[in-house]
Motif scaffolding. Structure first.
Motif, mmCIF file in Angstrom:
data_model
loop_
_atom_site.group_PDB
_atom_site.id
_atom_site.type_symbol
_atom_site.label_atom_id
_atom_site.label_comp_id
_atom_site.label_asym_id
_atom_site.label_seq_id
_atom_site.Cartn_x
_atom_site.Cartn_y
_atom_site.Cartn_z
ATOM 1 N N LEU A 1 0.807 -1.218 0.000
ATOM 2 C CA LEU A 1 0.000 0.000 0.000
ATOM 3 C C LEU A 1 0.842 1.270 0.000
ATOM 4 O O LEU A 1 0.488 2.257 -0.644
ATOM 5 C CB LEU A 1 -0.955 0.003 1.199
ATOM 6 N N LYS A 2 1.969 1.268 0.703
ATOM 7 C CA LYS A 2 2.818 2.463 0.777
ATOM 8 C C LYS A 2 3.522 2.770 -0.538
ATOM 9 O O LYS A 2 4.009 3.875 -0.745
ATOM 10 C CB LYS A 2 3.849 2.313 1.902
ATOM 11 N N ASN A 3 3.577 1.782 -1.437
ATOM 12 C CA ASN A 3 4.249 1.986 -2.713
ATOM 13 C C ASN A 3 3.290 2.332 -3.848
ATOM 14 O O ASN A 3 3.719 2.515 -4.978
ATOM 15 C CB ASN A 3 5.074 0.756 -3.084
ATOM 16 N N LEU A 4 2.006 2.424 -3.560
ATOM 17 C CA LEU A 4 1.062 2.808 -4.606
ATOM 18 C C LEU A 4 1.275 4.264 -4.981
ATOM 19 O O LEU A 4 1.486 5.109 -4.119
ATOM 20 C CB LEU A 4 -0.376 2.612 -4.122
ATOM 21 N N THR A 5 1.214 4.536 -6.273
ATOM 22 C CA THR A 5 1.412 5.907 -6.737
ATOM 23 C C THR A 5 0.216 6.430 -7.518
ATOM 24 O O THR A 5 0.162 7.611 -7.832
ATOM 25 C CB THR A 5 2.669 6.007 -7.626
ATOM 26 N N ALA A 6 -0.735 5.563 -7.862
ATOM 27 C CA ALA A 6 -1.908 5.982 -8.625
ATOM 28 C C ALA A 6 -3.170 5.616 -7.853
ATOM 29 O O ALA A 6 -3.283 4.502 -7.343
ATOM 30 C CB ALA A 6 -1.907 5.307 -9.987
ATOM 31 N N PHE A 7 -4.092 6.556 -7.797
ATOM 32 C CA PHE A 7 -5.348 6.325 -7.095
ATOM 33 C C PHE A 7 -6.508 6.807 -7.949
ATOM 34 O O PHE A 7 -6.387 7.840 -8.576
ATOM 35 C CB PHE A 7 -5.352 7.058 -5.745
ATOM 36 N N PRO A 8 -7.604 6.078 -7.983
ATOM 37 C CA PRO A 8 -7.751 4.806 -7.296
ATOM 38 C C PRO A 8 -6.943 3.722 -8.000
ATOM 39 O O PRO A 8 -6.718 3.799 -9.199
ATOM 40 C CB PRO A 8 -9.246 4.510 -7.400
ATOM 41 N N THR A 9 -6.512 2.738 -7.259
ATOM 42 C CA THR A 9 -5.942 1.521 -7.825
ATOM 43 C C THR A 9 -7.035 0.474 -7.721
ATOM 44 O O THR A 9 -7.571 0.245 -6.644
ATOM 45 C CB THR A 9 -4.694 1.071 -7.056
ATOM 46 N N THR A 10 -7.380 -0.105 -8.846
ATOM 47 C CA THR A 10 -8.456 -1.089 -8.872
ATOM 48 C C THR A 10 -7.928 -2.366 -9.499
ATOM 49 O O THR A 10 -7.399 -2.346 -10.612
ATOM 50 C CB THR A 10 -9.677 -0.543 -9.643
ATOM 51 N N LEU A 11 -8.048 -3.456 -8.740
ATOM 52 C CA LEU A 11 -7.491 -4.742 -9.139
ATOM 53 C C LEU A 11 -8.585 -5.791 -9.282
ATOM 54 O O LEU A 11 -9.579 -5.764 -8.554
ATOM 55 C CB LEU A 11 -6.501 -5.244 -8.082
ATOM 56 N N LEU A 12 -8.361 -6.722 -10.193
ATOM 57 C CA LEU A 12 -9.166 -7.940 -10.254
ATOM 58 C C LEU A 12 -8.371 -9.015 -9.530
ATOM 59 O O LEU A 12 -7.195 -9.231 -9.837
ATOM 60 C CB LEU A 12 -9.391 -8.390 -11.693
ATOM 61 N N ILE A 13 -9.002 -9.686 -8.576
ATOM 62 C CA ILE A 13 -8.333 -10.723 -7.800
ATOM 63 C C ILE A 13 -9.149 -12.001 -7.929
ATOM 64 O O ILE A 13 -10.382 -11.989 -7.765
ATOM 65 C CB ILE A 13 -8.197 -10.305 -6.322
ATOM 66 N N GLY A 14 -8.466 -13.107 -8.237
ATOM 67 C CA GLY A 14 -9.136 -14.382 -8.423
ATOM 68 C C GLY A 14 -9.449 -15.080 -7.112
ATOM 69 O O GLY A 14 -8.995 -14.687 -6.040
ATOM 70 N N ARG A 15 -10.190 -16.168 -7.243
ATOM 71 C CA ARG A 15 -10.577 -16.984 -6.087
ATOM 72 C C ARG A 15 -9.351 -17.478 -5.320
ATOM 73 O O ARG A 15 -9.397 -17.675 -4.119
ATOM 74 C CB ARG A 15 -11.406 -18.166 -6.586
ATOM 75 N N ASP A 16 -8.239 -17.648 -6.047
ATOM 76 C CA ASP A 16 -6.997 -18.126 -5.426
ATOM 77 C C ASP A 16 -6.225 -17.012 -4.710
ATOM 78 O O ASP A 16 -5.158 -17.244 -4.152
ATOM 79 C CB ASP A 16 -6.107 -18.796 -6.469
ATOM 80 N N GLY A 17 -6.766 -15.801 -4.718
ATOM 81 C CA GLY A 17 -6.115 -14.684 -4.038
ATOM 82 C C GLY A 17 -5.018 -14.033 -4.852
ATOM 83 O O GLY A 17 -4.305 -13.161 -4.359
ATOM 84 N N LYS A 18 -4.910 -14.421 -6.122
ATOM 85 C CA LYS A 18 -3.869 -13.843 -6.989
ATOM 86 C C LYS A 18 -4.449 -12.738 -7.862
ATOM 87 O O LYS A 18 -5.594 -12.813 -8.313
ATOM 88 C CB LYS A 18 -3.247 -14.926 -7.860
ATOM 89 N N VAL A 19 -3.613 -11.740 -8.119
ATOM 90 C CA VAL A 19 -4.011 -10.621 -8.963
ATOM 91 C C VAL A 19 -4.163 -11.112 -10.401
ATOM 92 O O VAL A 19 -3.282 -11.793 -10.930
ATOM 93 C CB VAL A 19 -2.965 -9.486 -8.892
ATOM 94 N N ILE A 20 -5.300 -10.776 -10.992
ATOM 95 C CA ILE A 20 -5.540 -11.103 -12.393
ATOM 96 C C ILE A 20 -5.129 -9.930 -13.267
ATOM 97 O O ILE A 20 -4.489 -10.100 -14.288
ATOM 98 C CB ILE A 20 -7.025 -11.462 -12.631
ATOM 99 N N ASP A 21 -5.504 -8.727 -12.830
ATOM 100 C CA ASP A 21 -5.229 -7.545 -13.648
ATOM 101 C C ASP A 21 -5.435 -6.282 -12.829
ATOM 102 O O ASP A 21 -6.139 -6.282 -11.824
ATOM 103 C CB ASP A 21 -6.170 -7.528 -14.849
ATOM 104 N N ASN A 22 -4.821 -5.193 -13.270
ATOM 105 C CA ASN A 22 -5.030 -3.855 -12.752
ATOM 106 C C ASN A 22 -5.931 -3.174 -13.769
ATOM 107 O O ASN A 22 -5.608 -3.155 -14.955
ATOM 108 C CB ASN A 22 -3.680 -3.143 -12.646
ATOM 109 N N ILE A 23 -7.070 -2.650 -13.346
ATOM 110 C CA ILE A 23 -8.041 -2.135 -14.303
ATOM 111 C C ILE A 23 -8.269 -0.645 -14.117
ATOM 112 O O ILE A 23 -7.959 -0.071 -13.085
ATOM 113 C CB ILE A 23 -9.388 -2.880 -14.191
#
Length: 186
Positions: free
Chosen positions: A140-162
């Motif tokens: 979270l401290k390294n985010l530079t763009a807001f909002p940051t919106t992510l798709l996260i799968g059932r396995d808890g892994k990031v699918i994409d930044n949208i």
């Protein structure tokens, strides 16, 4: 005086080199950046209704849309009605929409302000106040763009930044989610 100046310059040069070597060899905390396929950092949170939430929440849905925002971000606030509509549109597909509000965990005044924003925008999806921890904080401290919106799968892994800036992007998001759900059903 000239000799003293040279000694000071040497000391600063040595300090600079020592710090440079330290910086080059130190490893950034895990989770500082996320790419497709990376696990979303472990977290513990409390939603604005008092319910405890952690990474297990991802297991309940084929896709979770996770938006990360803060109370001073106008773009974040402007995105909320769109996320609410997406939440309603995709409810029957068991797609979850959630948000992490960065500045609310231990600050009641800011949490109250965030709740006013959420109410004013008609948001019904869960908003989380994340408990500080090394892993989630490193991300979270390294985010530079807001909002940051992510798709996260059932396995808890990031699918994409949208990005949700236009109807074309929303249509693209719906198509991507349909593909993910179809792939999961195979």
């Amino acid at each position: 005086m000239n000799k003293t100046f040279k000694n000071i310059v040497k000391i600063f040069a040595i300090l600079f080199l020592a710090l440079s070597f330290t910086a080059c060899t130190s490893k950034a905390p895990e989770g500082a950046t996320l790419s497709s396929g990376d696990p979303f950092p472990k977290f513990d949170a409390v939603d604005f209704k008092g319910k405890e939430v952690n990474n297990e929440v991802f297991k309940d849905s084929p896709v979770t849309i996770m938006s990360i925002w803060f109370t001073g971000c106008k773009g974040c606030i402007n995105e909320m009605p769109t996320l609410q509509k997406i939440s309603e549109d995709l409810k029957d597909k068991n797609v979850k929409v959630m948000s992490i509000c960065l500045d609310t965990y231990e600050n009641k005044k800011i949490k109250d302000e965030a709740q006013k924003i959420i109410d004013a925008k008609g948001v019904k999806y869960p908003n989380l106040a994340v408990k500080p921890s090394e892993e989630i904080d490193a991300y979270l401290k390294n985010l530079t763009a807001f909002p940051t919106t992510l798709l996260i799968g059932r396995d808890g892994k990031v699918i994409d930044n949208i990005s949700l800036g236009s109807q074309d992007k929303i249509d693209e998001l719906y198509k991507k989610i349909d593909e993910i759900i179809a792939k999961e059903g195979k």
